[in-house]
Design a protein around this motif. Sequence first.
Motif, PDB file in Angstrom:
ATOM      1  N   ILE A 125       0.759  -0.940  -0.436  1.00 38.30           N
ATOM      2  CA  ILE A 125       0.220   0.380   0.082  1.00 38.30           C
ATOM      3  C   ILE A 125       1.164   1.286  -0.158  1.00 38.30           C
ATOM      4  O   ILE A 125       0.756   2.080  -1.063  1.00 38.30           O
ATOM      5  CB  ILE A 125      -1.525   0.052   1.381  1.00 38.30           C
ATOM      6  CG1 ILE A 125      -2.058  -0.997   1.255  1.00 38.30           C
ATOM      7  CG2 ILE A 125      -1.768   0.860   1.517  1.00 38.30           C
ATOM      8  CD1 ILE A 125      -3.015  -1.268   2.557  1.00 38.30           C
TER       9      ILE A 125
ATOM     10  N   ILE B  46      -5.567   2.175  -5.474  1.00 40.01           N
ATOM     11  CA  ILE B  46      -4.581   1.159  -4.988  1.00 40.01           C
ATOM     12  C   ILE B  46      -5.470   0.225  -4.550  1.00 40.01           C
ATOM     13  O   ILE B  46      -4.787  -1.475  -4.379  1.00 40.01           O
ATOM     14  CB  ILE B  46      -3.883   1.861  -3.610  1.00 40.01           C
ATOM     15  CG1 ILE B  46      -2.499   2.625  -4.710  1.00 40.01           C
ATOM     16  CG2 ILE B  46      -3.677   1.058  -2.423  1.00 40.01           C
ATOM     17  CD1 ILE B  46      -1.967   3.722  -3.448  1.00 40.01           C
TER      18      ILE B  46
ATOM     19  N   GLN C 145      -5.626   6.095  -4.572  1.00 33.00           N
ATOM     20  CA  GLN C 145      -6.561   4.984  -3.506  1.00 33.00           C
ATOM     21  C   GLN C 145      -7.063   4.819  -3.953  1.00 33.00           C
ATOM     22  O   GLN C 145      -7.281   3.234  -3.565  1.00 33.00           O
ATOM     23  CB  GLN C 145      -6.194   6.254  -2.047  1.00 33.00           C
ATOM     24  CG  GLN C 145      -5.233   6.574  -1.520  1.00 33.00           C
ATOM     25  CD  GLN C 145      -6.079   7.856   0.175  1.00 33.00           C
ATOM     26  OE1 GLN C 145      -7.357   7.243   0.734  1.00 33.00           O
ATOM     27  NE2 GLN C 145      -5.033   7.465   0.753  1.00 33.00           N
TER      28      GLN C 145
ATOM     29  N   LEU D 144       2.793   1.951  -2.757  1.00 28.41           N
ATOM     30  CA  LEU D 144       2.084   2.294  -3.971  1.00 28.41           C
ATOM     31  C   LEU D 144       1.575   3.761  -4.126  1.00 28.41           C
ATOM     32  O   LEU D 144       1.946   4.699  -4.875  1.00 28.41           O
ATOM     33  CB  LEU D 144       0.906   1.599  -4.425  1.00 28.41           C
ATOM     34  CG  LEU D 144       0.935   0.652  -5.195  1.00 28.41           C
ATOM     35  CD1 LEU D 144      -0.076  -1.039  -4.654  1.00 28.41           C
ATOM     36  CD2 LEU D 144       1.349   0.314  -6.439  1.00 28.41           C
TER      37      LEU D 144
ATOM     38  N   THR E  26      -5.167  -3.391  -4.588  1.00 33.51           N
ATOM     39  CA  THR E  26      -5.171  -4.622  -3.180  1.00 33.51           C
ATOM     40  C   THR E  26      -5.992  -5.711  -3.017  1.00 33.51           C
ATOM     41  O   THR E  26      -6.104  -6.310  -2.450  1.00 33.51           O
ATOM     42  CB  THR E  26      -4.798  -3.983  -2.366  1.00 33.51           C
ATOM     43  OG1 THR E  26      -5.659  -3.384  -2.206  1.00 33.51           O
ATOM     44  CG2 THR E  26      -3.339  -3.314  -2.646  1.00 33.51           C
TER      45      THR E  26
END
Length: 162
Positions: free
Chosen positions: A118, A131, A128, A121, A135
Amino acid sequence: MNSLFENVYQENYKKVVRLCLGYVNGDEALAEDLAQEVFLKVWQHLPSFRNESKISTWIYRITVNTCLLELRKQKFNKSTEEVERVPIESDEEITDTGFQMKQMYHCIHRLSKENQSIILLVLEGVPQREIAEITGISHEAIRVRVHRIKTSLTKCVQNENV
């Protein structure tokens, strides 16, 4: 396809190397090796890319998976030995920046693998929401985690300076 791959490579190579650097504690040679492995996978699977996400998101996912797989294979030592080999310029400001980067990599390596992914990135400037997609964690959870990770890293770096 060659020109498509060349464009993808040119647009993403430096980002992939920087992301890999975070996983391998600043070891540039290993980061470049991992980046080459990432782009080999991109080359092999580019024809099957379904455009369900941005190509950069897809490449980041491959990068994260490749780096985590490498760390598992090597049972990478979390010490800062590898960073010690990175030459630091003689200029005082650059030396200070190099020292801070070394501390930051050391602190990042104290995080869980998921939190490493996290924050690396985030440091790469990935939004976000992207991300969250990479993820598989909700956007709201990413927002909370990023705040907690930044707080943790700040404390870690400040403690390292004592």
